[in-house]
Design an enzyme around this catalytic site. Structure first.
Site, short mmCIF file in Angstrom:
data_model
loop_
_atom_site.label_atom_id
_atom_site.label_comp_id
_atom_site.label_asym_id
_atom_site.label_seq_id
_atom_site.Cartn_x
_atom_site.Cartn_y
_atom_site.Cartn_z
N CYS A 49 -2.64 24.30 3.12
CA CYS A 49 -3.51 24.80 4.18
C CYS A 49 -3.95 23.68 5.12
CB CYS A 49 -4.73 25.50 3.58
SG CYS A 49 -5.72 24.46 2.50
N HIS A 304 -10.62 24.77 0.80
CA HIS A 304 -9.59 25.41 1.64
C HIS A 304 -9.85 25.03 3.09
CE1 HIS A 304 -6.72 28.36 3.04
NE2 HIS A 304 -7.64 28.87 3.84
#
Length: 1189
Positions: A49, A304
């Site tokens: 990510c 994330h």
């Protein structure tokens, strides 16, 4: 560098679509097309990510993208030749070009970075482990610079991102300037202790550091130590400014990483002119606009990344996001779904199961996560808004009604949000949230939400305001894209369309449909029942993309003997039988469009009647399977119900749209009474049950309106049944009495009163007797007890001894005694069950029966029983039982809340019956008296220490505070002679050492954050003491001149509220010891490490705005001063030795090193055995680049 420091943990902060490198063969499912935003996301390969966020930022940097596209195959080579040994192929920029072209031109929802990461030389280990995006930014730029050596783009990174900072030191004596230049690709700014980016830039490039006092600068021209100032300025500004925020820090006191989550603001537009060395150019050269924010969600060990990006060239389709929350107005949700359905094709029908994904695509919010708890499933919500939506195809599809009301007024309508945006909200670039595969539109004001918290901004990207885009680049995805990449994208789009519509395996669209043929069914009780014992159905496999007409033709070909019209109607199996819903009439629609899915049922008939009987369809006529109960003849014995029940059950189905009057006509004469079972206390046992007669007004209501459902029971009574003694009518209530041969209770005697012996089989057979006692629902339990004593012949055993009746659960544990002044029905006891006759009194009408246990841990002592008056209070119980307190126990026999409200009655404190109370001995905590040493600085001063019991601490959270006044009430301190409580000091022990002093006599334990097992220590003082909340007690030791030792320690009270800096502490110690502050140096002693931390005497920097920087307190990092800390002092006037350590400290450090070596060997052994679960080894991130020089 960081290894897997930011590896995504198991919690999963956002849904991640893992890239499994799907095969692009004919049998593979084609990727879905772009969504309504018309932008493509990037699939996550497991932990990439951070890479996806940076690549999207580079893609939406038009100048970078166009410069990369200008490099042709003559300079970079071709990817087809990368495996040839003699070829000179620059793989990384070529793969980056290909990825950018796919993101811009391919009609697919997500793109893959698998080929790009392969060009990096990454394996599955790097792809599944997350790294720092700031580190990746530097490494990727370095790899691109190396890959483009010798091409026209060799200075691409340098031209777009390179800047220069100059550091200057100015001598105050001669004015000599010493400067040093530093290149940067990104500015790294501090977050800790600062309120925003502008403040951080001001401290970096405006404020000057002053060298004076003990911190002088040696001038190269003067060649002596002189006063000087140090400052930094921006000498060169790049077109694109990258700012890295230092969100992650290391706490040296705790030896652990942590994330700065405090509020840190940054502007959408920034003017850097005050921070530059030269400011002669126009303001447009110093003005920057924010266009990308990379966000990190999570902590320092996992999280994330996603990115907010401004669409400069307006390549995406931005729709105004709707602000929704859990308590969102229903009108807003209705309007959103109305807009979704209005944008469909002419049929305007959508599968209900697809609405959740459509809502997520439109507003970026999941129905199940936000709205299901309040509004239920989507289908239920749409059904409740029947004036707007119409459910068809057995509720599997939804469409708008012909005329739907519009949402008007208030701030519920999305149109009001357009006004909120102001004029021109639809013009110009907009912001999007690119979260791996998901792309959602956002408002510009959403950026403010990333100022603070666990989900906060991590990297900022600014572009010069003077960089204007050409008009032909607006909304032009193919602008400056090389022709070979345009052709590649066109061919790939054609292939995708063919795979989606023609070449995709038909098995993915093949459904199994069950056909029910009308000649094999009959209509009975409002439902279709098969004529044969076994239901005969025909299964037909068909492509759901084909039309209803094609399906009808296939059915005709299967049924050669079918004559006349053929109707296909959606059917469903219900408990009452098969029921029909809507008929498929439009032969032009596909099976998918009309809601036919795998396993659907279709009824094949003529559309008018079945076996000569007309048929009613639809949801309102769904049949209901009811159980009809009728009075049976006990003498006949047919059905086997005599002797066990007075009622004969008969399952029977009725149309849900039929009235109750029609049902009565179908089951009996006109004067038949229909009754519904009434659930009320006392009617479920005791030999009788209650039924309520339906009033005449209910005869015109349908079964659906009466909320009758499958399995409900109805009592059908004809007038003659009231001639028997089994049924009695009182008002509108019918009581059904159990037959006479079922009116008994079995009583068993338990002469052993010990509850610990229950169920253990320890009693002899002579002590257990059984007898069947005749009883009815109106029999008093006192009569049952007397009859049982007489029947069991226990008059002598219970003579003068109280006894009671009790029920037992399935495990044999005795339940509370029943009140003897109640009837069998009132006590809720069912006939034909067992009771136990036990020694002990039964509770009266105004008494409570309680279980209780005594002494510590639950389960070690047997439960006991007590009967108290219901009006007794907690205080009266405590007064009656001296040195006891009460606690509740929950149903699983765990400690519950303490009864702290002494004036409340137990009746109101314990509303739930059969609740256990816990009596704990000793109102005051038990004391373990011992001498506790205060470390090397407390001497031989005696102290008393104790440990709170776990139960007492949780109880005392709201009752008392551990101040000196309460300490004097403890039994071991009764003989302690002190003039007043102020002569006592209460310490909180941490690791058997005094940690902090508990201040205040009125604070409860809960506010002081004392947990179970907390250790406290009491110290007797020579004088009164009343420390304030900001006063700190320190032990000060002054060094002996010429020796490596100290005078005895002295207690110094330091008021940190007046001045908590190093200067304030130095002045407080100097005043106490009669020393000169300027000649005093101090240090904090760390007993765990046998080391000293020197508290420096540097002066604060002064800005050009003549505003002093906020002084940092010694209570925070890195010193963390607290009560009892040892502070060492050196008087430089008579002692030139600045070293604080002693020979004892050196011996302690040597011992620690030996222990560390022993521990390291044991740790390696444990690692080899696999007994310790460790994190993945931290490996530095790298990108492999070929040699092109």
């Amino acid at each position: 560098m960081f290894g897997n420091l930011f590896e995504e943990d198991e919690e999963g902060f956002s849904p991640v679509t893992v890239d499994k490198r799907v095969d692009k063969g004919k049998d593979a499912e084609p990727p879905p097309a772009r969504g309504t935003v018309n932008l493509s996301g990037i699939r996550n390969q497991g932990g990439t990510c951070y890479l996806n966020s940076l690549l999207q930022t580079l893609l939406f940097t038009p100048e970078f993208r166009e410069e990369l596209f200008r490099l042709g195959p003559d300079e970079l080579g071709c990817l087809e030749d990368k495996d040839k040994p003699e070829a000179k192929v620059r793989v990384i920029p070529l793969e980056l070009q290909r990825l950018f072209a796919e993101l811009l031109l391919l009609d697919q929802q997500t793109a893959s970075t698998a080929q790009l990461t392969d060009s990096f030389g990454w394996t599955s280990r790097e792809e599944s482990s997350q790294h720092d995006v700031q580190e990746l930014n530097r490494i990727l730029f370095s790899a691109l610079e190396s890959s483009l050596v010798g091409t026209s783009g060799s200075d691409l990174i340098h031209r777009l991102y390179h800047g220069v900072v100059v550091n200057q030191i100015v001598c105050k004596e001669c004015g000599n300037v010493s400067e040093r230049e530093e290149d940067y690709l990104d500015l790294t700014v501090s977050v800790s202790g600062l309120g925003g980016l502008e403040e951080a830039l001001w401290s970096m490039f405006v404020e000057e550091e002053v060298f004076d006092g003990n911190n002088l600068y040696r001038c190269s021209r003067c060649n002596v130590l002189v006063k000087a100032t140090k400052s930094a300025k921006l000498r060169k500004l790049p077109p694109f400014l990258t700012v890295s925020l230092l969100r992650f820090s290391f706490d040296f006191a705790k030896c652990e990483r942590f994330k700065e989550t405090g509020r840190y603001t940054f502007p959408l537009s920034a003017n850097l002119k005050p921070f530059c060395e030269q400011a002669e150019q126009p303001d447009s050269e110093y003005t920057y606009e924010l266009f990308s924010v990379i966000i990190h969600k999570g902590g320092c060990h996992g999280g994330h990344y996603h990115v907010y990006i401004k669409d400069i060239d307006e390549l995406g389709h931005w729709e105004m996001p709707v602000r929704l929350c859990v308590n969102t107005n229903i009108a807003v949700l209705v309007e959103i779904y109305r807009n979704i359905l209005s944008g469909q094709e002419a049929s305007r029908t959508v599968l209900v199961d697809q609405l959740g994904q459509k809502l997520l695509d439109k507003i970026g919010i999941s129905w199940n996560k936000k709205f299901r708890k309040q509004h239920g499933p989507i289908g239920k919500f749409l059904q409740s808004q029947s004036d707007v939506f119409l459910l068809v195809s057995n509720g599997t599809r939804v469409t708008l009604k012909a005329t739907t009301p519009t949402v008007a007024g208030g701030d519920a309508a999305p149109e009001s949000q357009a006004a909120e945006e102001g004029p021109g909200a639809g013009d110009g670039p907009h912001w999007f949230d690119l979260n791996d595969s998901t792309v959602t539109p956002i408002h510009e004001r959403d950026i403010q939400k990333q100022f603070q918290g666990k989900e906060s901004a991590y990297m900022l990207f600014y572009r010069k305001a003077g960089l204007l885009r050409p008009q032909e680049a607006k909304q032009n995805r193919g602008y400056t894209v090389p022709p070979h990449l345009l052709q590649m994208a066109q061919e790939e789009n054609v292939t995708l369309q063919q795979r989606r519509w023609g070449e995709y395996d038909a098995s993915a669209n093949t459904v199994q449909v069950r056909l029910h043929l009308a000649p094999q069914y009959r209509l009975e009780n409002g439902a279709l029942q098969p004529k044969a014992a076994a239901e005969d159905t025909v299964t037909l496999s068909f492509d759901r993309r084909r039309t209803v007409g094609d399906f009808r033709l296939a059915v005709y070909q299967m049924q050669d003997l079918w004559e006349g019209d053929m109707a296909l109607t959606v059917a469903r199996k219900l408990p009452a039988g098969l029921h029909l819903y809507n008929t498929l009439t439009d032969d032009a629609q596909s099976l998918y469009a009309v809601g036919v899915s795998d396993g659907s049922d279709l009824f094949v008939w003529n559309g008018r009647e079945v076996s000569g009987a007309p048929l009613r369809m639809g949801c309102e006529w769904e049949p209901v399977l009811l159980t009809l109960l009728r009075a049976c003849d006990e003498a006949a014995g047919d059905g086997g119900v005599a002797g066990s029940s007075a009622l004969m059950p008969e399952p029977r189905g009725f149309p849900g749209g039929a009235t109750l009057g029609a049902l009565r006509q179908a089951v009996g004469p006109e004067d038949t009474l229909l009754c519904r079972e009434e659930s009320r206390p006392g009617c479920e046992g005791g030999g009788g049950s209650g039924w309520r007669v339906f009033p005449p007004a209910d005869m015109q209501r349908t079964l659906k309106e009466l909320a009758l459902k499958d399995g409900d029971s109805l009592l059908v009574l004809e007038p003659q049944v009231f001639d028997t003694s089994l049924f009695s009518l009182t008002g509108d209530t019918v009581t059904v009495t159990t037959p006479s041969d079922c009116r008994w209770l079995q009583v068993e005697s338990h002469l052993c009163a010990a509850r610990g012996a229950q169920g253990e089989g320890g009693e002899d057979e002579g002590a257990r007797k059984q007898a069947k006692i005749s009883a009815s629902g109106s029999t008093l339990l006192s009569e049952v007890k007397l009859s049982a004593i007489e029947e069991l012949k226990l008059q002598d055993q219970f003579k003068g001894v109280p006894c009671c009746l009790r029920q037992a659960d399935r495990t044999g544990k005795l339940l509370p005694p029943v009140r003897e002044d109640m009837t069998v029905r009132e006590a809720g006891i069912k006939l034909m069950t067992s009771l136990v006759l036990c020694p002990g009194a039964a509770p009266g009408p105004h008494q409570l029966f309680l279980y209780f246990t005594v002494s510590p841990p639950v389960g070690t002592e047997a439960e006991m029983e007590i009967i108290v008056e219901e009006t007794i209070t907690v205080k009266e119980v405590s007064r009656a039982c001296e040195c006891w307190h009460l606690r509740k126990m929950d149903w699983c026999e765990e400690l519950g809340d303490a009864l702290t409200d002494e004036v409340r009655r137990l009746k109101y404190r314990d509303k739930v019956p059969r609740r256990t109370l816990l009596f704990r001995r000793n109102l005051h905590p038990e004391l373990l008296c011992k001498d506790v040493a205060f470390g090397p600085y407390a001497g031989n001063r005696p102290a008393l220490a104790w440990r709170f019991s776990a139960v007492w601490v949780s109880l005392a959270m709201e009752l008392i505070s551990p101040g000196p006044r309460q300490v004097l009430t403890l039994p071991p301190l009764h003989d302690l002679c002190v003039p007043s409580p102020a002569f006592l000091r209460v310490w909180l022990l941490e690791s058997r050492r005094p940690g902090r002093i508990l201040r205040g006599n009125l604070q409860p334990l809960q506010k002081l954050k004392l947990a179970s097992g907390t250790e406290l220590c009491v110290q007797r003082l020579q004088k009164e003491e009343n420390l304030g909340p900001k006063e700190l007690l320190l032990n000060v030791q002054i060094g002996i001149p010429g020796e490596r030792s100290y005078y005895p320690s002295q207690e110094v009270v330091w008021d940190t509220g007046r001045d908590g800096s190093a200067r304030g502490l130095r002045q407080a110690i100097a005043a106490h010891c009669s020393l000169c502050p300027d000649s005093l140096i101090i240090a904090k002693y760390c007993p765990e490490k046998y080391s000293w931390m020197v508290i420096s005497s540097w002066t604060q920097q002064v800005s050009k705005r003549k505003k002093k920087k906020k002084t940092e307190s010694l209570l925070g990092a890195p010193f963390h001063l607290r009560d009892g800390d040892v502070i060492g002092g050196k008087n430089l006037l008579i002692d030139s030795n600045r070293e604080f350590s002693t020979p004892e400290d050196e011996l302690g450090q040597q011992r620690l090193q030996e222990e560390a070596g022993t521990w390291a060997k044991g740790y390696v052994a444990l690692e080899c055995k696999g007994s310790r679960k460790s994190r993945k080894p931290e490996v530095a991130l790298s990108i492999n680049v070929g040699m092109f020089r």
